[in-house]
Design an enzyme around this catalytic site. Structure first.
Site, short mmCIF file in Angstrom:
data_model
loop_
_atom_site.label_atom_id
_atom_site.label_comp_id
_atom_site.label_asym_id
_atom_site.label_seq_id
_atom_site.Cartn_x
_atom_site.Cartn_y
_atom_site.Cartn_z
N GLY A 37 -0.37 -3.80 3.94
CA GLY A 37 -1.09 -2.53 3.89
C GLY A 37 -0.41 -1.52 4.78
O GLY A 37 0.59 -0.90 4.42
N SER A 38 -0.95 -1.39 5.98
CA SER A 38 -0.48 -0.35 6.90
C SER A 38 0.91 -0.66 7.42
O SER A 38 1.64 0.26 7.80
CB SER A 38 -1.46 -0.22 8.06
N ASP B 152 0.85 -1.20 0.00
CA ASP B 152 0.00 0.00 0.00
C ASP B 152 0.88 1.25 0.00
O ASP B 152 1.80 1.34 0.81
CB ASP B 152 -0.87 0.04 1.28
N LYS C 29 -8.26 0.60 -5.16
CA LYS C 29 -9.46 0.01 -4.56
C LYS C 29 -10.73 0.72 -4.99
O LYS C 29 -10.78 1.95 -5.03
CB LYS C 29 -9.37 0.09 -3.04
N ARG D 99 -6.18 -20.71 6.75
CA ARG D 99 -6.29 -22.09 7.23
C ARG D 99 -7.65 -22.68 6.85
O ARG D 99 -7.73 -23.83 6.44
CB ARG D 99 -6.12 -22.14 8.75
N GLY E 261 -5.62 -3.21 8.63
CA GLY E 261 -5.30 -2.06 9.47
C GLY E 261 -5.16 -2.37 10.94
O GLY E 261 -5.16 -1.48 11.77
N GLY F 289 -3.40 -7.73 7.97
CA GLY F 289 -2.77 -7.90 9.28
C GLY F 289 -1.30 -8.27 9.25
O GLY F 289 -0.68 -8.47 10.29
#
Lengths: 198, 293
Positions: B234-235, B23, B80, B164, B152, B213
């Site tokens: 991402g973050s 990102d 996005k 999983r 996030g 995550g």
């Protein structure tokens, strides 16, 4: 003799090349470490992002090791990003990676992803047209005297060979037709036979 | 000559395998990501952590941000669109982005219908929590799947749960008899033909990345072990102390996810990763993964 081909597995479409090589009658393995090169008869550098693959090749000593592999007379096949990695010159001044093939390549030459396409393509040395998938593909702008042009699409060079180095702009690994892989396996067979005669 | 075929769209995602998609919010970050070895960047106005903090309605990024990022790098650029917002998606396609993420990180525009992704030349990636969701998105035309995780949060637990689950459901489907398959298609709410593909091939018909995550190099390697084809971060990167070093470390850990000594080496002195959020603190609307099924 079983021909063993490695697929450079730093990033990109590795599994597809392994499947196509097996279909063409070779044994195929993913290569993540330079030590693995010594056991191979040939090497495929797959499609992926050339900036990523080039960076990781430098980081792990693959540049020198693969140049030596080529100097030993072992064949290398680069597809899409692999073609860029093989080239001596990249249009726009970007630093070359392996710099083995005497040609100038243009990255993303056909445009962005929405311009990506597939088409039937004549390739010298193959007895029927190949379904060729071009994804944000590069093209070969000019070639040196030792480079044989194998395929041209709308006036642009999209496949070429320089002695034991083979390169194409498109993705032969994304179709079920393994004709170009068989062509490369034959190159590796020829090189291996020559070596054992010496 | 044909553009936008299934093979061309899915093939684009195949080329991203083993790589990290990052990102970015501007040209400078995009260049850092490219230099670190990212295979693509996701152009955003705000990363998911900031979207959470800001609240309100999250929409498609300003086209100037997307264009700025596209001009800055030679690697593919993703962007996005809101779930169901096919006009945002058409706008992104017109801008020339290489991939559209129909994303639960943004506020959904439609609570029932996803975008009919077959109507586009540009390929789509969509999030999924389980096999049923993944196959429904593929039926709608998605050319790439990613786990939803919980974006996030910097907390890998939900991405692990989703990966999983998808993998165990694939293994279960692989071993089913034909009569069981017919019923499973009904139970999962998916077309029989797609389920039969999973049964015969033991995998999804498209590439499956991990997302939502990933905050450390070890997180990325963990997801690769669990069966991810690659990783979205991402973050994590631009919320860390040293984004450049951090980005390089994630790229290397993804390539060499089985080389623990290497992961140890690249994980040294990375500074503080993003603080992160414990999942049980998120309820209702704050759980982005529950925004579509």
């Amino acid at each position: 003799m079983t021909i063993k081909i490695g697929v450079l597995a730093l990033q990109g479409a590795v599994a597809e090349h392994i499947r196509s090589l097996q279909q063409a009658g070779a044994e195929a393995v993913a290569v993540k470490r330079v030590e693995q090169l010594s056991e191979l008869h040939g090497l495929v550098i797959p499609g992926g992002e050339s900036t990523t693959i080039g960076k990781l090749m430098r980081k792990y000593g693959f540049i020198e090791a693969i140049r030596q592999f080529a100097a030993d007379g072992k064949p290398i096949f680069g597809t899409c990003a692999g073609l860029i990695v093989l080239a001596q010159r990249i249009d726009g001044g970007e630093e070359a990676h392996l710099g083995l093939m005497d040609m100038t390549v243009v990255r993303n030459a056909f445009g962005r992803q929405r311009e990506s396409f597939e088409t039937d393509l004549e390739v010298a040395g193959l007895d029927r047209p190949l379904r060729a998938v071009f994804i944000r593909a590069p093209l070969i702008k000019e070639v040196g005297p030792d480079v044989e042009v194998l395929s041209v699409y709308k006036g642009e060079i999209v496949a070429a060979r320089q002695n034991r180095l083979l390169a194409c702009s498109f993705h032969p690994e994304l179709t079920d037709d393994s004709a170009l892989h068989a062509y490369f396996v034959a190159m590796a067979e020829e090189a291996a036979a020559e070596k054992s005669v010496k | 000559m044909e553009t936008g075929t299934t093979r061309v769209k899915r093939g684009m995602a195949e080329m991203q395998k083993g790589g990290v998609i990052m990102d970015v919010m501007n040209a400078e970050q995009a260049k850092i990501a490219e230099a670190a070895g990212a295979v693509a960047v996701m152009a955003l106005e705000r990363v998911p952590a900031d979207i959470r903090a800001a609240g309100g309605v999250a929409r498609m990024a300003d086209p100037t941000v997307v264009e700025e990022v596209m001009k800055a790098v030679s690697i593919p650029v993703m962007a996005k669109a809101r779930i169901g917002h096919f006009v945002e998606a058409k706008v992104l396609e017109a801008l020339g982005v290489d991939y559209i993420d129909e994303s639960e990180v943004l506020t959904p525009a439609d609570e029932v219908y996803h975008i009919d992704k077959h109507q586009f030349t540009v390929p789509f990636v969509c999030g999924a929590k389980d096999l049923g969701e993944a196959l429904r998105r593929i039926q709608e035309g998605a050319s790439m799947i990613r786990t939803k995780g919980e974006p996030g949060t910097g907390n890998i637990v939900e991405a692990v749960r989703h990966m999983r689950l998808i993998m165990s459901q694939i293994r279960k489907v692989q071993n089913m008899s034909k009569d069981e398959l017919y019923n499973e298609a009904k139970v999962l709410g998916v077309p029989y033909d797609l389920l039969r593909y999973v049964h015969e091939n033991g995998k999804l018909p498209v590439v499956n990345f991990a997302a939502g995550g990933v905050a450390t190099p070890a997180d990325a390697a963990l997801m690769m072990h669990l069966g991810a084809d690659g990783v979205f971060v991402g973050s994590g990167i631009f919320k860390s102390d040293n984004p450049e070093k951090f980005a390089r470390a994630i790229v290397e850990a993804t390539t060499h996810y089985e080389d623990y000594a290497l992961i140890a080496e690249v994980s040294k002195n990375l500074g503080t990763p993003m603080k992160g959020i414990e999942i049980s603190q998120l309820t209702g609307y704050d759980r982005m993964q529950d925004r579509s099924v």
